[in-house]
Design a protein around this motif. Structure first.
Motif, PDB file in Angstrom:
ATOM      1  N   LEU A  11       0.744  -1.418  -0.094  1.00  0.00           N
ATOM      2  CA  LEU A  11       0.051  -0.480   0.106  1.00  0.00           C
ATOM      3  C   LEU A  11       0.692   1.169   0.408  1.00  0.00           C
ATOM      4  CD1 LEU A  11      -2.422  -1.508   2.587  1.00  0.00           C
ATOM      5  CD2 LEU A  11      -3.179  -1.354  -0.277  1.00  0.00           C
ATOM      6  N   GLN A  12       1.792   0.736   0.943  1.00  0.00           N
ATOM      7  CA  GLN A  12       3.145   2.194   0.639  1.00  0.00           C
ATOM      8  C   GLN A  12       4.242   1.909   0.028  1.00  0.00           C
ATOM      9  OE1 GLN A  12       3.249   3.938   4.915  1.00  0.00           O
ATOM     10  NE2 GLN A  12       1.136   3.026   5.780  1.00  0.00           N
ATOM     11  N   GLY A  13       4.868   1.317  -0.374  1.00  0.00           N
ATOM     12  CA  GLY A  13       5.913   1.056  -1.353  1.00  0.00           C
ATOM     13  C   GLY A  13       7.208   0.612  -0.398  1.00  0.00           C
ATOM     14  N   ASP A  14       6.556   0.363   1.259  1.00  0.00           N
ATOM     15  CA  ASP A  14       8.205   0.450   1.668  1.00  0.00           C
ATOM     16  C   ASP A  14       8.392  -0.459   1.758  1.00  0.00           C
ATOM     17  OD1 ASP A  14       7.584   2.880   3.618  1.00  0.00           O
ATOM     18  OD2 ASP A  14       6.551   2.032   4.166  1.00  0.00           O
ATOM     19  N   THR A  15       9.656  -0.879   2.277  1.00  0.00           N
ATOM     20  CA  THR A  15      10.404  -2.037   2.062  1.00  0.00           C
ATOM     21  C   THR A  15       9.851  -3.043   3.090  1.00  0.00           C
ATOM     22  OG1 THR A  15      12.395  -0.989   3.611  1.00  0.00           O
ATOM     23  CG2 THR A  15      12.471  -1.105   1.167  1.00  0.00           C
ATOM     24  N   ILE A  16       9.692  -3.496   4.270  1.00  0.00           N
ATOM     25  CA  ILE A  16       9.063  -3.499   5.370  1.00  0.00           C
ATOM     26  C   ILE A  16       7.588  -3.292   5.577  1.00  0.00           C
ATOM     27  CG2 ILE A  16      11.617  -4.244   5.511  1.00  0.00           C
ATOM     28  CD1 ILE A  16      10.651  -2.413   7.960  1.00  0.00           C
TER      29      ILE A  16
END
Length: 315
Positions: A122-127
């Motif tokens: 949903l946010q494109g984070d790595t974790i």
């Protein structure tokens, strides 16, 4: 030695649950409050104590997989096995408000939690993680649930069941406290011993959290709901499960993630999806007849057996 502790833990759980149901039912009689409120609060909070202790301790020790796996695994066990076995023993009549309000709120809680941990998609984070901010959102939603309970206690006095066996205030307190202590001690004994037994067989941390620890910490819900169903306290039996799952998802994980952010393993998303699906399945099975029948209980139990089989092979 672990096997002896495991058996003693079961004894504490069973007798503790028996005392706890009697004490909680008596409180409903004394204060003239709806039985479902007792199930959703006192009983739910008491039987969720082992999950809280295990998850908070696991996060502080850096065992995130056990902490999250414990909560999700316990919730799956509650909704499929606790309700299922209780219904098989004795069909459970479901209150209209449980169907129209409490169950939908539980579904909302699960969806919100699912969204909060989906950082990569949903946010494109790595974790993926449950941050302190996420924990505050969960606690805020829990406060909404508490407000609903208070409102129900004030406005729904007519839901009181007059045939409940009542004790004196002092005896009710003693029974409830002794029962809660027995549940917590028994739950901890079962979790500690079963975890050691499981580790000796080479099971991974996530699998242990989703199965052995989840089953151990859910035994209070199972025993309490079975005892309640057997005694005819239907609202405690079903309210205990819904309340416990809401406590698990919103309060316990909310507090735990505020204490220390929780990193979410990717395989947990299948288990979370299964929990959401299991809750929807249970809702569908009970909504038509407004009861959990023996047939429904068998279906729920089969779905849990299939789940356990899958995650064992996955590990």
């Amino acid at each position: 030695m672990e096997y002896i502790i495991l058996i003693l833990g079961f004894i504490f759980l069973i007798k503790g649950a028996d005392f706890f149901v009697d004490g909680a039912s008596s409180f409903a009689k004394i204060f003239n409050v709806p039985m479902i409120l007792i199930g959703l609060t006192i009983v739910a909070f008491g039987t969720s104590a082992p999950e809280a202790a295990v998850s908070i301790s696991a996060v502080l020790k850096g065992s995130n997989n056990i902490a999250v796996g414990n909560i999700i695994g316990s919730s799956i066990f509650n909704i499929l096995v606790v309700v299922g076995i209780s219904a098989i023993i004795k069909p459970i009549n479901i209150n209209t408000k449980t169907i129209s309000k409490e169950f939908p709120f539980l579904l909302l809680s699960l969806i919100v939690f699912y969204i909060l941990i989906s950082d990569i998609s949903l946010q494109g984070d790595t974790i993926n993680m449950l941050s302190k901010g996420d924990g505050m959102i969960l606690l805020a939603l829990f406060m909404v649930f508490v407000y609903y309970l208070i409102e129900m206690a004030v406005t729904d006095k007519n839901a009181f069941e007059d045939d409940i066996k009542g004790f004196s205030m002092s005896k009710s307190v003693i029974l409830t406290v002794i029962g809660l202590v027995g549940i917590v001690i028994g739950g901890n004994m079962v979790v500690d011993s079963s975890s050691k037994i499981a580790m000796n067989f080479g099971m991974g941390e996530t699998l242990v959290g989703l199965t052995i620890v989840a089953l151990g910490t859910s035994l209070p819900e199972l025993v309490t709901s079975i005892v309640a169903a057997y005694k005819g306290e239907n609202e405690i039996a079903i309210g205990n499960v819904i309340g416990s799952n809401i406590f698990n998802m919103l309060l316990i994980l909310g507090i735990t993630s505020i204490i220390k952010p929780i990193y979410i393993e990717s395989k947990i998303f299948f288990d979370m999806s299964y929990l959401l699906g299991a809750t929807v399945l249970t809702y569908i099975l009970i909504i038509k007849e407004k009861k959990a029948t023996r047939y429904s209980g068998i279906v729920m139990s089969i779905f849990y057996i299939g789940y356990v089989g899958y995650i064992i092979m996955r590990n």
